[in-house]
Design a protein around this motif. Sequence first.
Motif, PDB file in Angstrom:
ATOM      1  N   TRP A 192      -8.646   0.421  -2.545  1.00 54.96           N
ATOM      2  CA  TRP A 192      -7.818   1.315  -1.734  1.00 54.96           C
ATOM      3  C   TRP A 192      -8.661   2.422  -1.093  1.00 54.96           C
ATOM      4  O   TRP A 192      -8.497   2.738   0.080  1.00 54.96           O
ATOM      5  N   LEU A 241       0.796  -1.222   0.000  1.00 56.75           N
ATOM      6  CA  LEU A 241       0.000   0.000   0.000  1.00 56.75           C
ATOM      7  C   LEU A 241       0.833   1.278   0.000  1.00 56.75           C
ATOM      8  O   LEU A 241       0.283   2.379   0.019  1.00 56.75           O
ATOM      9  N   ASP A 242       2.175   1.139  -0.025  1.00 56.65           N
ATOM     10  CA  ASP A 242       3.021   2.311   0.185  1.00 56.65           C
ATOM     11  C   ASP A 242       2.780   3.450  -0.802  1.00 56.65           C
ATOM     12  O   ASP A 242       2.687   4.602  -0.415  1.00 56.65           O
ATOM     13  N   VAL A 256      -6.628  -5.499   4.556  1.00 52.27           N
ATOM     14  CA  VAL A 256      -5.703  -5.673   3.436  1.00 52.27           C
ATOM     15  C   VAL A 256      -6.459  -5.789   2.121  1.00 52.27           C
ATOM     16  O   VAL A 256      -7.667  -6.048   2.102  1.00 52.27           O
ATOM     17  N   ILE A 257      -5.727  -5.621   1.021  1.00 52.11           N
ATOM     18  CA  ILE A 257      -6.302  -5.732  -0.323  1.00 52.11           C
ATOM     19  C   ILE A 257      -5.644  -6.906  -1.032  1.00 52.11           C
ATOM     20  O   ILE A 257      -4.424  -7.063  -0.972  1.00 52.11           O
ATOM     21  N   LYS A 316      -8.780   2.928   2.793  1.00 54.26           N
ATOM     22  CA  LYS A 316      -8.404   4.230   3.339  1.00 54.26           C
ATOM     23  C   LYS A 316      -9.519   4.736   4.263  1.00 54.26           C
ATOM     24  O   LYS A 316      -9.270   5.253   5.348  1.00 54.26           O
ATOM     25  N   GLN A 356       0.109   4.198  -2.561  1.00 52.26           N
ATOM     26  CA  GLN A 356      -1.173   4.858  -2.303  1.00 52.26           C
ATOM     27  C   GLN A 356      -1.106   5.706  -1.040  1.00 52.26           C
ATOM     28  O   GLN A 356      -1.654   6.808  -0.994  1.00 52.26           O
ATOM     29  N   ILE A 357      -0.421   5.161  -0.016  1.00 58.75           N
ATOM     30  CA  ILE A 357      -0.311   5.889   1.246  1.00 58.75           C
ATOM     31  C   ILE A 357       0.396   7.222   1.011  1.00 58.75           C
ATOM     32  O   ILE A 357      -0.032   8.267   1.490  1.00 58.75           O
TER      33      ILE A 357
END
Lengths: 427, 315
Positions: free
Chosen positions: A328, A119-120, A316-317, A332, A122-123
């Motif tokens: 996401w 996810l980094d 999680v995805i 989020k 997107q984060i």
Amino acid sequence: MKKLVSLAMAALLVAVAGCSGGGQSATPSDGQKSGAATGEKVTLTYALWDKNQMPAMEEIAKKFHEANPNVDIKIELTPNKQYWTKMEAAATGGTLPDVFWINGPRIIKYAANDVLLPLDEQIKADGVDLGNYPKALVDLYTYDGKTFALPKDFDTIGLWYNKKLFDDAKVPYPDETWDWNKLKEAAKKLTDEKKGIWGIAAAPYGQDNYYNTIFQAGGSVISEDRKSSGFDKPETIEGLKLWVDMINDKVSPSAAQMSETESTQLFESGKVAMVYSGSWMASAFNGNEYTKDKVDVAYLPKGKENTSVIHGLGNVIAANTKHPKEAWEFVKYLGSKEAAEIQASKGAAIPAFNGTQDTWVKSMPNFNLKIFIDQAANAKAYPISKDTAKWAKLETDYMTKAWAGQMSVEDAAKELAQKMNELLAQE
Amino acid sequence: MSSQLQPEVHAAARPKPAKPLNRMKRSDWLWAYLMIAPTLLGLGLFYIWPVVQTIYLSFTKWGGFGKYKWTGVDNYVLLFQDPNLWIALKNTLIYTVLAVPASIAISILIAVLLNQKIKGISFYRTLYFLPVVTMAAAVAMVWRWLYNADYGLINYLLGTVGIQGPRWISDPDIALYAVIIVAVWSSIGYNMVIFLAGLQGIPRSYYEAAEIDGAGPVRMFFTITLPLLTPSIFFVSITSLIGAFQVFDLIYLMIGKLGNPAAESTQTVAYLFFTNGFESGNGGYAAAVAVVLLVLILIVTAIQMKMQKKWVHYD
């Protein structure tokens, strides 16, 4: 012909037995296609296992749908006992739900086998601040330098007690001064064999019971580098013995009894006066007519060290989701302050988002829920390794034998440590 | 009179001899294969192919989620050294040897009783068949409560007559037998229906003749009913034996709870397969367990096939 029939029947068995036999996992198809871009309707499946948290999750899904009308959330509830069996098969077949709950024991396995979406990016792109969550939880879901989950909640263990049984036996309620000796003493006084009442339920559960006392005695379940077992340490054995001794002293139901009637069930029907259990039981005890006003919760009795176990879930995805963008957005939102407040107000679980825990504490004023938040400060992380499930099964087998008196605690712990080390060497 | 009837019945029951196969035309063969093709395809795709795959997987070691590497006979070497396999085999054997004959004997008895003309016969038949249409999960849940040693009905009733009931599902020495009782109870209905069908295929004239000859009901049961029921008994014994070798659901649902002291002494081969395959993620090892079970069932079934000539009477 008859031979053929019997052969076919035998074949049927294996077919049924081997239904997960598919070798290759399916590759994600048209992973780039995004519903938001085209404005088409998208349905995301969201898998979880706790029935008690359904109202909160439904509320969150509803709020998300209101803000994103083109995305429908389909919640899939699978009881805890079958949840990971199902996910394992789904991951093998490439049919994982778009978004799902994960726990500590499984994260490394899922992350290391590339079935989760890191996810980094997107984060970073959306400016999500990981500082909003307790560091222990963010670390739990970081593998190989990558973040795989946004923390959802956390749980710690407390000493639940039945006020009425304490009053009847004229024992003062537990408080922060209690230690192991006080616990044993009280359990003895509370036990009333004639009435069929026990002081405590010493079930062979790790997270609820013996992980806490192992840590308090200064022992460990697994070494820091996750390469060797801690079960053969004398301190660990001390932490295990506390429980088995209470069964032998007849201040707890036997292991056999607790395998027929669950310890929390015994507690809910007024048969045991004390039980170690997690913050996740709060909403169940609050919804039960009997326990609603009769029980409360206190700090865990202290050992040599003032500590306990902490664990938390993450969202999680799946790596092969067809709608990574929408998934996401949903994750989020699940990790947002707003969703945390909904979780907290429904009393579902202690939200991981810092600053929202107070709402949870106030959601059930009849219980002293503050102790769960306070204990998080000194708590140690739930023990995991890359393939936790493999040794967790062994752990259950050996602890069952120790609890039932089929093996001494020392022998069971030492043999378990030896076998666990063999497994860890293969990881 | 009745003895004259006998050959007639036989002639009518016997099918006409089929045409010798070699005289069939090619197109007949083609059509025959076309007709069975859908079934054959389904059988191959969903039954035979998974068997082949399972055998293949039993020679591999699983990393995670279907990733595996070839390890030769490692799984089998480990498996035969695993004390759990021998415990599981022993439990499966005890289960089969007790549950199958008991179920067949009781089912025959009930089928014979329900083959009479009694008032409300369909009510009783429904009653006995009810467990069959009930989900195994529901059956297990209800029996778990009945068996509960501290708060269950069975031990309560035993207590009223001064007997201290055992810990049915958590005593390692008793739990397996407690499960067998439930298994027999829940299989009676299905077997009974097959035996009822078999009983109704026995011509009444045999009994009439026996009655005239002065045979009592017990004699009639052993000399007419039982021999003529052997094809049904054969069928039921094969299917129940295979079912018994694969027993899993009842044990998983009634015993398989965290920390049950009886867990080890009730684990069966199918249970061993499940815990390895689905709980600890050892897919290859679990496949080896499945193959051992397959071979075992094949052997037992082959023996039964051979033995049938000795005791099964088709007319």
